[in-house]
Design a protein around this motif. Structure first.
Motif, PDB file in Angstrom:
ATOM      1  N   LEU A  49       0.817  -1.203   0.000  1.00 25.64           N
ATOM      2  CA  LEU A  49       0.000   0.000   0.000  1.00 25.64           C
ATOM      3  C   LEU A  49       0.856   1.260   0.000  1.00 25.64           C
ATOM      4  N   ARG A  50       0.237   2.378  -0.364  1.00 23.95           N
ATOM      5  CA  ARG A  50       0.905   3.684  -0.389  1.00 23.95           C
ATOM      6  C   ARG A  50       0.302   4.583   0.699  1.00 23.95           C
ATOM      7  N   ASP A  51       1.172   5.271   1.419  1.00 19.98           N
ATOM      8  CA  ASP A  51       0.751   6.241   2.421  1.00 19.98           C
ATOM      9  C   ASP A  51       1.032   7.636   1.871  1.00 19.98           C
ATOM     10  N   PRO A  52       0.006   8.421   1.572  1.00 22.48           N
ATOM     11  CA  PRO A  52       0.240   9.741   0.983  1.00 22.48           C
ATOM     12  C   PRO A  52       0.776  10.777   1.972  1.00 22.48           C
ATOM     13  N   ALA A  53       0.740  10.460   3.272  1.00 21.51           N
ATOM     14  CA  ALA A  53       1.110  11.451   4.279  1.00 21.51           C
ATOM     15  C   ALA A  53       2.486  11.227   4.892  1.00 21.51           C
ATOM     16  N   ARG A  54       3.052  10.035   4.723  1.00 22.99           N
ATOM     17  CA  ARG A  54       4.336   9.720   5.344  1.00 22.99           C
ATOM     18  C   ARG A  54       5.311   9.204   4.296  1.00 22.99           C
ATOM     19  N   PRO A  55       6.610   9.508   4.465  1.00 21.95           N
ATOM     20  CA  PRO A  55       7.599   9.108   3.462  1.00 21.95           C
ATOM     21  C   PRO A  55       8.013   7.649   3.608  1.00 21.95           C
ATOM     22  N   THR A  56       8.498   7.086   2.529  1.00 22.24           N
ATOM     23  CA  THR A  56       9.104   5.762   2.584  1.00 22.24           C
ATOM     24  C   THR A  56      10.343   5.812   3.473  1.00 22.24           C
ATOM     25  N   PRO A  57      10.462   4.912   4.455  1.00 24.88           N
ATOM     26  CA  PRO A  57      11.668   4.911   5.303  1.00 24.88           C
ATOM     27  C   PRO A  57      12.923   4.662   4.466  1.00 24.88           C
ATOM     28  N   VAL A  58      14.029   5.199   4.948  1.00 19.77           N
ATOM     29  CA  VAL A  58      15.302   5.076   4.261  1.00 19.77           C
ATOM     30  C   VAL A  58      16.322   4.473   5.216  1.00 19.77           C
ATOM     31  N   LEU A  59      17.056   3.464   4.749  1.00 19.63           N
ATOM     32  CA  LEU A  59      18.157   2.902   5.515  1.00 19.63           C
ATOM     33  C   LEU A  59      19.406   3.719   5.214  1.00 19.63           C
ATOM     34  N   ALA A  60      20.035   4.235   6.257  1.00 18.38           N
ATOM     35  CA  ALA A  60      21.211   5.096   6.073  1.00 18.38           C
ATOM     36  C   ALA A  60      22.241   4.769   7.141  1.00 18.38           C
ATOM     37  N   VAL A  61      23.450   5.315   6.974  1.00 18.49           N
ATOM     38  CA  VAL A  61      24.499   5.146   7.971  1.00 18.49           C
ATOM     39  C   VAL A  61      24.909   6.508   8.488  1.00 18.49           C
ATOM     40  N   ASP A  62      25.531   6.527   9.659  1.00 19.63           N
ATOM     41  CA  ASP A  62      26.013   7.776  10.230  1.00 19.63           C
ATOM     42  C   ASP A  62      27.109   8.369   9.348  1.00 19.63           C
ATOM     43  N   ALA A  63      27.285   9.668   9.443  1.00 25.32           N
ATOM     44  CA  ALA A  63      28.286  10.347   8.623  1.00 25.32           C
ATOM     45  C   ALA A  63      29.674   9.784   8.842  1.00 25.32           C
ATOM     46  N   ALA A  64      29.972   9.353  10.075  1.00 26.81           N
ATOM     47  CA  ALA A  64      31.295   8.801  10.372  1.00 26.81           C
ATOM     48  C   ALA A  64      31.524   7.487   9.658  1.00 26.81           C
ATOM     49  N   ASP A  65      30.426   6.863   9.227  1.00 28.31           N
ATOM     50  CA  ASP A  65      30.532   5.567   8.566  1.00 28.31           C
ATOM     51  C   ASP A  65      30.111   5.658   7.114  1.00 28.31           C
ATOM     52  N   ASP A  66      30.262   6.843   6.504  1.00 29.48           N
ATOM     53  CA  ASP A  66      29.724   7.018   5.160  1.00 29.48           C
ATOM     54  C   ASP A  66      30.439   6.185   4.111  1.00 29.48           C
ATOM     55  N   ALA A  67      31.571   5.591   4.450  1.00 26.22           N
ATOM     56  CA  ALA A  67      32.244   4.702   3.499  1.00 26.22           C
ATOM     57  C   ALA A  67      31.704   3.296   3.598  1.00 26.22           C
ATOM     58  N   ALA A  68      30.880   3.060   4.623  1.00 27.18           N
ATOM     59  CA  ALA A  68      30.347   1.708   4.824  1.00 27.18           C
ATOM     60  C   ALA A  68      29.249   1.432   3.814  1.00 27.18           C
ATOM     61  N   GLU A  69      29.000   0.183   3.625  1.00 29.55           N
ATOM     62  CA  GLU A  69      27.936  -0.238   2.711  1.00 29.55           C
ATOM     63  C   GLU A  69      26.589   0.061   3.343  1.00 29.55           C
ATOM     64  N   VAL A  70      25.720   0.736   2.629  1.00 28.46           N
ATOM     65  CA  VAL A  70      24.407   1.087   3.130  1.00 28.46           C
ATOM     66  C   VAL A  70      23.406   0.079   2.593  1.00 28.46           C
ATOM     67  N   ASP A  71      23.058  -0.901   3.392  1.00 27.80           N
ATOM     68  CA  ASP A  71      22.068  -1.870   2.963  1.00 27.80           C
ATOM     69  C   ASP A  71      21.397  -2.484   4.175  1.00 27.80           C
ATOM     70  N   ALA A  72      20.469  -3.392   3.909  1.00 26.41           N
ATOM     71  CA  ALA A  72      19.693  -3.987   4.981  1.00 26.41           C
ATOM     72  C   ALA A  72      20.545  -4.845   5.889  1.00 26.41           C
TER      73      ALA A  72
END
Length: 217
Positions: A68-91
């Protein structure tokens, strides 16, 4: 058919291609790799990140007719901290954070969502409640699984009290620091159940396939 209930997130793959992530996706993808037919029941935002999640699920062969689609809330995003920005960003990354951090700011599955979705998936042989959802949504998932005559697997966060479930349901506690192997193990377990194995044999197969070793009592 295996029905995985959860909330997928947007993530970037190592090669920079857009993809889907999160525990529910990991479970669904693992079961699909085992050869099972899989449908993901979830909710994403009505945005570009949500579009990318849908495309990624299609590439993985995971059905998303009940996404389903929620028109009021964004799709969550998996991210890493800035200190770890070289790390692989995945599940699978233990450093990954889910944004927005406030769970109330993300899409949420309601009981009515599950009632509707599971009514269109009566062929379900296994239902996996992969992500934390409200008590009323859990009840709807239990009812939907019972209506389909499906095996029920409920995943709970480490240290949390298990919900009230039927005696023949399987409740598994997700580890705090998971490298993705837990979701893959659950997917194999669900696939083995869907193939007709009894729960004990299915769990043994999943543990063996995941390379885990039983802990001595």
């Amino acid at each position: 058919m295996i029905v995985v209930v959860g909330l997928p997130a947007y993530a970037d793959s190592p090669d920079g291609e857009k993809c889907a992530g999160g525990l529910a996706v990991e479970v669904a993808a693992s079961a699909r790799r085992r050869g099972a037919q899989v449908e993901l029941v979830g909710k994403i935002g009505n945005d570009g990140a949500g579009d990318a999640v849908v495309v990624a699920l299609g590439r993985m062969g995971i059905g998303h007719a009940a996404l389903l689609r929620d028109p009021a809330r964004p799709t969550p995003v998996l991210a890493v901290d800035a200190a770890d920005d070289a790390a692989e960003v995945d599940a699978d990354s233990p450093t990954a954070r889910l944004l927005p951090e406030d769970a109330d700011a993300r899409p949420a599955l309601e009981a009515a969502d599950l009632d509707l979705a599971l009514s269109f998936l009566p062929e379900a042989g296994v239902v996996v409640l992969a992500d934390p959802i409200s008590d009323s949504a859990i009840a709807a998932g239990i009812e939907g699984a019972a209506f389909a005559g499906a095996r029920l697997i409920v995943l709970v966060p480490a240290g949390s009290a298990p919900p009230a479930v039927p005696v023949d349901a399987t409740v598994l506690e997700a580890p705090v620091d998971d490298d993705g192997s837990f979701g893959r193990m659950v997917g194999v377990f669900a696939g083995a159940l869907d193939a007709g194995l009894d729960p004990a044999a299915a769990f043994n197969e999943a543990v063996s396939a995941s390379g885990w070793e039983p802990t001595p009592d």
